[in-house]
Design a protein around this motif. Structure first.
Motif, PDB file in Angstrom:
ATOM      1  N   GLY A  88       0.833  -1.201   0.000  1.00 50.49           N
ATOM      2  CA  GLY A  88       0.000   0.000   0.000  1.00 50.49           C
ATOM      3  C   GLY A  88       0.867   1.250   0.000  1.00 50.49           C
ATOM      4  N   TRP A  89       0.211   2.390  -0.191  1.00 42.97           N
ATOM      5  CA  TRP A  89       0.951   3.642  -0.374  1.00 42.97           C
ATOM      6  C   TRP A  89       1.602   4.147   0.922  1.00 42.97           C
ATOM      7  CZ3 TRP A  89       0.172   8.174   2.227  1.00 42.97           C
ATOM      8  CH2 TRP A  89      -1.027   8.308   2.937  1.00 42.97           C
ATOM      9  N   ASP A 341      -3.711  -1.632  -1.238  1.00 47.17           N
ATOM     10  CA  ASP A 341      -4.044  -0.485  -2.093  1.00 47.17           C
ATOM     11  C   ASP A 341      -5.453  -0.560  -2.685  1.00 47.17           C
ATOM     12  OD1 ASP A 341      -2.202   1.526  -2.016  1.00 47.17           O
ATOM     13  OD2 ASP A 341      -0.938   0.753  -3.612  1.00 47.17           O
ATOM     14  N   ASN A 344      -7.673   2.217  -1.985  1.00 42.36           N
ATOM     15  CA  ASN A 344      -7.218   3.510  -2.506  1.00 42.36           C
ATOM     16  C   ASN A 344      -7.566   3.689  -3.985  1.00 42.36           C
ATOM     17  OD1 ASN A 344      -5.907   5.855  -1.554  1.00 42.36           O
ATOM     18  ND2 ASN A 344      -4.028   5.313  -2.615  1.00 42.36           N
TER      19      ASN A 344
END
Length: 418
Positions: A88-89, A341, A344
């Motif tokens: 993930g970011w 992610d 998102n």
């Protein structure tokens, strides 16, 4: 000299540790004062922006907490077992800020933006310092791959220039459809897909039948009445995701109501944010107009979060979530298990939606090949991202080997530069 550099690095890391909800209001306050906005008005505007961002991120986090487990359940139901783990970011940004090149990329980005403004090469004043990590990540990948610091800085600089220009390019449509006057969005993770969205929209225009399909929030609401309202769309999308995740009735209804709340509340948080930004934007334009009479079109560059409240963007992101899981299962050569992610997806598709004039049908169609590209790229970049993570001391033992990031690790612009 090493002690001075380490002290400077620690100071920057300390400031970055405050996060976007604190950093952005502080930066906005400083900018407002520089541009001669009265202190009381500047402080009120900055505080309002801070409150708006707290609200936006809180609701966005709530959406992540609701969609994340559903996405995980969908992944488990497909039986996916891929070697590269999607961090993930958030962990990826922390890894990037921990790299030795990050501090220099911050300075480089600021210099590039100022030079571009001075030479009238851009209209965007990018104050979103927190998201400079997107440019630094491009530099870090090249630095790790080549062991050449200068090439890393060049890569970061190229990413900066390209995204600032795309922010200028996309600003008119963004302001029209997301009701963000005087704003541009130089967030690399979303802006990079704007040209792809325009190209895809042009191609669909040429395809008979497909070019007639249209679904934006206004059209949906007009045709479906109250069932076309954003909160209703969120409710029914929540039911769809819950069914795909195999939820029981209790969890399914909980997910549906949570997503209905996101669709209803998030646009209101964005309006609070704009209440703070508009006085600053007007003040900056007034200041610049006096000193540069031939220029009255400056944009304030902000985080993509300010656009996420658009119902078409949220709807497209939710629709693409199960599609991403399905693609991960069937795309040849994919090695990435998309999990972190998936919550998102609205950021990923936001500028595609803008490029398609909020047409959800077109945005989903264009988003599919983009997702395929992201899966293949983040898989190909996994070993490099793993090397970067281990180089800054990030513990990847729980991942079992390779780590990547589905969306930011698979961003086509960064990979093209690399």
């Amino acid at each position: 000299m090493n002690e001075i550099a380490q002290s400077l690095y620690n100071a920057v890391q300390y400031v970055l540790g405050f996060g976007a909800t604190v950093m952005l209001p502080c930066v906005i306050l400083v900018i407002a004062l520089i541009f001669r906005i009265k202190p009381a008005k500047a402080f009120r505007a900055a505080l309002t922006v801070g409150i708006g961002f707290v609200g936006v991120f809180a609701i966005f986090s709530m959406m992540g907490e609701a969609v994340g487990p559903a996405a995980q359940a969908m992944v488990e139901r497909t039986g996916l077992n891929m070697p590269a783990v999607d961090l993930g970011w958030a962990p990826l940004s922390a890894i990037t800020w921990g790299s030795s090149i990050a501090l220099f990329c911050i300075v480089l980005t600021l210099i590039i933006n100022l030079v571009m403004l001075a030479f009238k090469w851009t209209k965007t004043i990018d104050i979103d310092i927190w998201n400079y990590w997107h440019f630094a990540f491009a530099g870090a990948l090249v630095y790790i791959a080549t062991d050449n610091f200068v090439l890393g800085l060049i890569a970061s600089g190229v990413a900066t220039v390209v995204i600032i220009k795309i922010a200028d390019w996309s600003a008119p449509l963004l302001q029209k459809y997301c009701n963000l006057p005087g704003i541009s969005l130089p967030t690399l993770s979303s802006a990079a897909f704007f040209p792809i969205g325009l190209l895809g929209n042009w191609v669909i225009d040429k395809i008979p039948g497909l070019n007639k399909l249209h679904a934006d929030p206004a059209t949906i609401q007009k045709r479906l009445g109250i069932f076309g309202e954003p909160m209703m769309i969120g409710f029914f999308l929540g039911i769809l995701l819950g069914l795909l995740a195999g939820y029981d009735f209790k969890d399914l209804i909980g997910l549906a109501i949570n997503l209905a709340a996101v669709m209803y509340i998030l646009p209101r948080m964005t309006r609070i944010l704009m209440d703070g930004l508009i006085p600053v934007s007007d003040g900056v334009k007034e200041f610049m107009a006096k000193r540069f009479p031939d220029r009255s079109d400056f944009y304030i560059g902000l985080d993509i979060a300010v656009a996420i409240g658009n119902p078409a963007i949220i709807s497209t992101g939710l629709l693409l979530t199960p599609i991403a899981v399905l693609l991960a299962f069937i795309v040849p050569g994919n090695q990435t298990l998309p999990v972190a992610d998936l919550a998102n997806m609205a950021v990923f598709c936001s500028m595609i939606v803008v490029a398609c004039n909020q047409n959800i049908v077109r945005a989903v169609i264009i988003g599919i090949p983009c997702l395929i590209g992201d899966l293949l790229i983040c898989s190909a970049a996994a070993s490099l991202i793993t090397q970067l993570a281990t180089g800054v001391g990030y513990d990847i033992s729980s991942a079992g080997g390779l780590v990547t990031a589905f969306l930011d690790g698979g961003n086509p612009l960064r990979y093209l530069i690399y």
